[in-house]
Design an enzyme around this catalytic site. Structure first.
Site, mmCIF file in Angstrom:
data_model
loop_
_atom_site.group_PDB
_atom_site.id
_atom_site.type_symbol
_atom_site.label_atom_id
_atom_site.label_comp_id
_atom_site.label_asym_id
_atom_site.label_seq_id
_atom_site.Cartn_x
_atom_site.Cartn_y
_atom_site.Cartn_z
ATOM 1 N N GLU A 8 -2.622 10.622 3.149
ATOM 2 C CA GLU A 8 -3.956 10.755 3.835
ATOM 3 C C GLU A 8 -3.795 12.155 4.252
ATOM 4 O O GLU A 8 -3.060 12.706 5.119
ATOM 5 C CB GLU A 8 -4.040 10.087 5.197
ATOM 6 C CG GLU A 8 -4.134 8.218 4.859
ATOM 7 C CD GLU A 8 -3.976 7.650 6.115
ATOM 8 O OE1 GLU A 8 -4.919 6.963 6.309
ATOM 9 O OE2 GLU A 8 -3.086 7.528 6.766
ATOM 10 N N GLU A 52 0.793 -1.175 0.031
ATOM 11 C CA GLU A 52 -0.095 0.106 -0.121
ATOM 12 C C GLU A 52 0.847 1.268 0.099
ATOM 13 O O GLU A 52 1.978 1.452 0.730
ATOM 14 C CB GLU A 52 -0.913 -0.088 1.159
ATOM 15 C CG GLU A 52 -2.074 1.032 1.076
ATOM 16 C CD GLU A 52 -2.973 0.779 2.356
ATOM 17 O OE1 GLU A 52 -3.744 -0.240 2.355
ATOM 18 O OE2 GLU A 52 -2.976 1.647 3.331
ATOM 19 N N ASP A 63 0.051 5.558 0.575
ATOM 20 C CA ASP A 63 -0.822 6.204 1.128
ATOM 21 C C ASP A 63 -0.696 7.581 1.139
ATOM 22 O O ASP A 63 0.203 7.979 1.573
ATOM 23 C CB ASP A 63 -1.175 5.725 2.401
ATOM 24 C CG ASP A 63 -1.749 4.171 2.813
ATOM 25 O OD1 ASP A 63 -2.084 3.807 1.824
ATOM 26 O OD2 ASP A 63 -1.621 3.995 3.918
#
Length: 295
Positions: free
Chosen positions: A115, A111, A113
């Site tokens: 955010e 993953e 990411d």
């Protein structure tokens, strides 16, 4: 504007690769109009996902009943993914807008990411990046954005090849995660990933460690998206695409930051970085091995 699946040897000549615009497809000279839901799927609360401007942009919403999200139907192996995103204006404390790539096997997932952590009106918006490889994460870095991301759309990019993963904001690199498998450090190199975005309630941790809660009087909260752009090997797709040495993202130019990118990267880290797991001695008394690898 678009989602481009680069299949560099699927057509003749190679320049006629599969070009999948956000709402149109062109493959080897053949084109047809398609809708958002033919390229992506709503993964969370369809009533909170809207197409705007004749389908040229997408709105995700969050209220007390639900957040929302969508994901690409296809998976990708290496390349570049970018979206132009306009974040929640005003008091967004406790909310998180996430834009990331993730493989399907949760326990062993890879993953990458972005955010975006909401904040009180007038306070900077923080972007947290994280990297999971073979299910191992806890590699957070946080940067305060140097502009107000709610006033206009800005471009957020994940670039991923065998050498490194780079997170960019308006083409400024804010995070470089190198392949240090030779040091025993896991790296996302074997699992294709989907493109995902969500808007959700994270007021148990997102703003000042959970001290600032969502003010639901300001709901619903909205995040807007446009200009989805994906260049990578589609999975499932032509055999050998990800291993093709002629993929542009594996050219020598893209195996390291160029001098201009390196200067911008150092500028961000010097002026806007507020947290780096590599420097968190309470979590890691001995820095993880990748923390000494440089860029």
């Amino acid at each position: 504007m678009g989602v481009r699946h680069l299949l560099s040897f699927s057509c003749s000549p190679p320049a006629l690769s599969l070009l999948l615009l956000l709402f149109s497809v062109v493959q080897c000279g053949y084109g047809m109009k398609v809708g958002f839901l033919q390229n992506f799927r709503v993964t969370w609360s369809g009533s909170h996902v809207r197409q705007l401007e004749d389908g040229s942009s997408i709105q995700l919403s969050l209220d007390q009943s639900s957040g929302s999200g969508f994901a690409s139907k296809d998976q990708y192996m290496f390349g570049r993914v970018s979206m132009r995103i306009k974040l929640i204006p005003g008091d967004s404390a406790g909310t998180v807008t996430a834009f990331y790539m993730s493989s399907d096997k949760f326990d062993t997932r890879d993953e990458l990411d972005f955010e975006f952590l909401g904040n009180r009106t007038g306070q900077p918006i923080t972007v947290q990046t994280n990297v999971y490889a073979s299910g191992v994460g806890n590699r957070e870095q946080r940067v305060n954005l140097w502009f107000d991301p709610s006033l206009d759309f800005h471009n957020y990019t994940i670039f991923w090849n065998r050498a490194h993963a780079i997170f960019l904001v308006d083409d400024v690199p804010i995070r470089v995660y190198k392949n240090n498998m030779d040091r025993g450090v896991s790296y996302p190199i074997s699992q294709p990933m989907r493109v995902v975005s969500t808007l959700w309630n994270a007021d148990n941790w997102a703003t000042r460690g959970g001290l600032e809660k969502i003010d639901w009087k300001n709901a619903p909260f909205h995040t807007y998206y446009r200009d989805f752009d994906i260049e990578g090997c589609v999975v499932p797709g032509p055999a050998g695409c990800a291993q093709n040495p002629k993929n542009w993202w594996d050219e020598p130019t893209y195996l390291r930051l160029n001098p201009v990118q390196a200067r911008k990267y150092r500028w961000v880290r010097l002026n806007y970085m507020i947290y780096d797991y590599c420097r968190d001695t309470s979590r890691y008394p001995v820095p993880p091995p990748e923390c000494t690898a440089g860029i």
